[in-house]
Design a protein around this motif. Structure first.
Motif, PDB file in Angstrom:
ATOM      1  N   GLU A 132       0.836  -1.193   0.000  1.00 40.84           N
ATOM      2  CA  GLU A 132       0.000   0.000   0.000  1.00 40.84           C
ATOM      3  C   GLU A 132       0.877   1.251   0.000  1.00 40.84           C
ATOM      4  O   GLU A 132       1.581   1.526   0.974  1.00 40.84           O
ATOM      5  CB  GLU A 132      -0.881  -0.034   1.253  1.00 40.84           C
ATOM      6  N   HIS A 133       0.843   1.985  -1.110  1.00 41.97           N
ATOM      7  CA  HIS A 133       1.606   3.240  -1.251  1.00 41.97           C
ATOM      8  C   HIS A 133       3.095   3.018  -0.954  1.00 41.97           C
ATOM      9  O   HIS A 133       3.755   3.882  -0.343  1.00 41.97           O
ATOM     10  CB  HIS A 133       1.060   4.318  -0.313  1.00 41.97           C
ATOM     11  N   VAL A 134       3.639   1.904  -1.383  1.00 46.76           N
ATOM     12  CA  VAL A 134       5.016   1.555  -1.033  1.00 46.76           C
ATOM     13  C   VAL A 134       6.022   2.525  -1.650  1.00 46.76           C
ATOM     14  O   VAL A 134       6.923   3.015  -0.963  1.00 46.76           O
ATOM     15  CB  VAL A 134       5.348   0.106  -1.464  1.00 46.76           C
ATOM     16  N   LEU A 135       5.885   2.806  -2.941  1.00 46.30           N
ATOM     17  CA  LEU A 135       6.846   3.686  -3.615  1.00 46.30           C
ATOM     18  C   LEU A 135       6.888   5.084  -2.996  1.00 46.30           C
ATOM     19  O   LEU A 135       7.978   5.593  -2.703  1.00 46.30           O
ATOM     20  CB  LEU A 135       6.529   3.770  -5.111  1.00 46.30           C
ATOM     21  N   PRO A 136       5.734   5.749  -2.761  1.00 45.68           N
ATOM     22  CA  PRO A 136       5.797   7.069  -2.123  1.00 45.68           C
ATOM     23  C   PRO A 136       6.408   7.022  -0.729  1.00 45.68           C
ATOM     24  O   PRO A 136       7.171   7.925  -0.353  1.00 45.68           O
ATOM     25  CB  PRO A 136       4.321   7.509  -2.071  1.00 45.68           C
ATOM     26  N   VAL A 137       6.091   5.990   0.041  1.00 45.48           N
ATOM     27  CA  VAL A 137       6.631   5.869   1.400  1.00 45.48           C
ATOM     28  C   VAL A 137       8.141   5.686   1.356  1.00 45.48           C
ATOM     29  O   VAL A 137       8.889   6.335   2.099  1.00 45.48           O
ATOM     30  CB  VAL A 137       5.953   4.702   2.148  1.00 45.48           C
ATOM     31  N   VAL A 138       8.613   4.804   0.487  1.00 45.26           N
ATOM     32  CA  VAL A 138      10.051   4.575   0.341  1.00 45.26           C
ATOM     33  C   VAL A 138      10.737   5.852  -0.131  1.00 45.26           C
ATOM     34  O   VAL A 138      11.818   6.210   0.365  1.00 45.26           O
ATOM     35  CB  VAL A 138      10.311   3.423  -0.653  1.00 45.26           C
ATOM     36  N   ALA A 139      10.113   6.553  -1.068  1.00 47.62           N
ATOM     37  CA  ALA A 139      10.703   7.785  -1.593  1.00 47.62           C
ATOM     38  C   ALA A 139      10.820   8.857  -0.506  1.00 47.62           C
ATOM     39  O   ALA A 139      11.842   9.541  -0.408  1.00 47.62           O
ATOM     40  CB  ALA A 139       9.861   8.313  -2.758  1.00 47.62           C
ATOM     41  N   VAL A 140       9.791   8.998   0.320  1.00 50.58           N
ATOM     42  CA  VAL A 140       9.824   9.984   1.406  1.00 50.58           C
ATOM     43  C   VAL A 140      10.948   9.668   2.386  1.00 50.58           C
ATOM     44  O   VAL A 140      11.703  10.561   2.801  1.00 50.58           O
ATOM     45  CB  VAL A 140       8.471  10.018   2.147  1.00 50.58           C
ATOM     46  N   CYS A 141      11.077   8.391   2.752  1.00 51.01           N
ATOM     47  CA  CYS A 141      12.135   7.997   3.693  1.00 51.01           C
ATOM     48  C   CYS A 141      13.520   8.252   3.117  1.00 51.01           C
ATOM     49  O   CYS A 141      14.395   8.797   3.798  1.00 51.01           O
ATOM     50  CB  CYS A 141      11.983   6.511   4.043  1.00 51.01           C
TER      51      CYS A 141
END
Length: 205
Positions: free
Chosen positions: A39-48
């Motif tokens: 769930e929303h993995v790419l945006p979460v990884v990008a933010v981190c």
């Protein structure tokens, strides 16, 4: 500039960066949960990853020294972090013991905006993140000459990117385990305990 010294600095930065972020914490727990849910993995990884880029660069450019001279900044971040961690711990415990926590998938999906906001909070309201990426990395980098210092920084940033991509997208390999509702209860219980212990650690530190 010596190529071998640059390479050594880069590998040192990679190892140092990984040693700082590869640990059970609020940020990693959230990325793991989102990865398992896909769930929303790419945006979460990008933010981190982008947050680490900003913090690490700030540390190497001398912001860590500024923070050491203005401890009130860390004090404000400390209590804001405690409040957030306890709130997140409460929500995780609620999922673990409520009816929604018994359904496969670990509760209702969250919106993209909520996922990004939570990710920003577990990253930027965590004083340990500043201590690790800004103060510690900044101090470590200051022992290197100017050219190699940036290779070290690049290595640390690379380590951060590799870690979050591996954690976020590799978590789906655990999907068969978390097909069982009980597994979500256990995960949320562990997250609640981790968040609470981190909050307590901040208070007494």
């Amino acid at each position: 500039m010596n190529a071998s010294s640059a390479a050594l600095a880069a590998f040192s930065g990679l190892g140092f960066g990984l040693s700082l972020i590869v640990a059970i914490g609020a940020q990693n727990a959230f990325v793991l949960r989102q990865g398992i849910r896909r769930e929303h993995v790419l945006p979460v990884v990008a933010v981190c990853a982008l947050s680490d880029v900003v913090m690490m660069t700030a540390g190497v450019t001398g912001f860590g020294t500024v923070m050491n001279k203005a401890p009130e900044i860390m004090t404000i971040a400390k209590y804001a972090g405690v409040a957030f961690l306890l709130g997140y711990a409460f929500l995780a415990a609620k999922r673990a013991f409520s009816a929604t926590g018994l359904t496969a998938g670990g509760g209702a999906p969250i919106a993209l905006g909520a996922a990004i906001a939570t990710c920003l909070a577990v990253t930027w309201l965590n004083p340990h993140a500043y201590l690790d990426t800004v103060v510690l990395l900044g101090s470590f980098a200051s022992t290197y000459a100017a050219p190699d210092r940036w290779f070290l920084t690049a290595g640390a940033i690379t380590g951060s990117i590799i870690w979050f991509i591996s954690l976020g997208f590799g978590a789906r390999l655990l999907a068969p385990v978390f097909a069982k509702p009980r597994a979500w209860q256990v995960l949320d219980s562990v997250i609640a305990l981790v968040m609470t212990s981190l909050a307590i650690g901040l208070v007494i530190s």
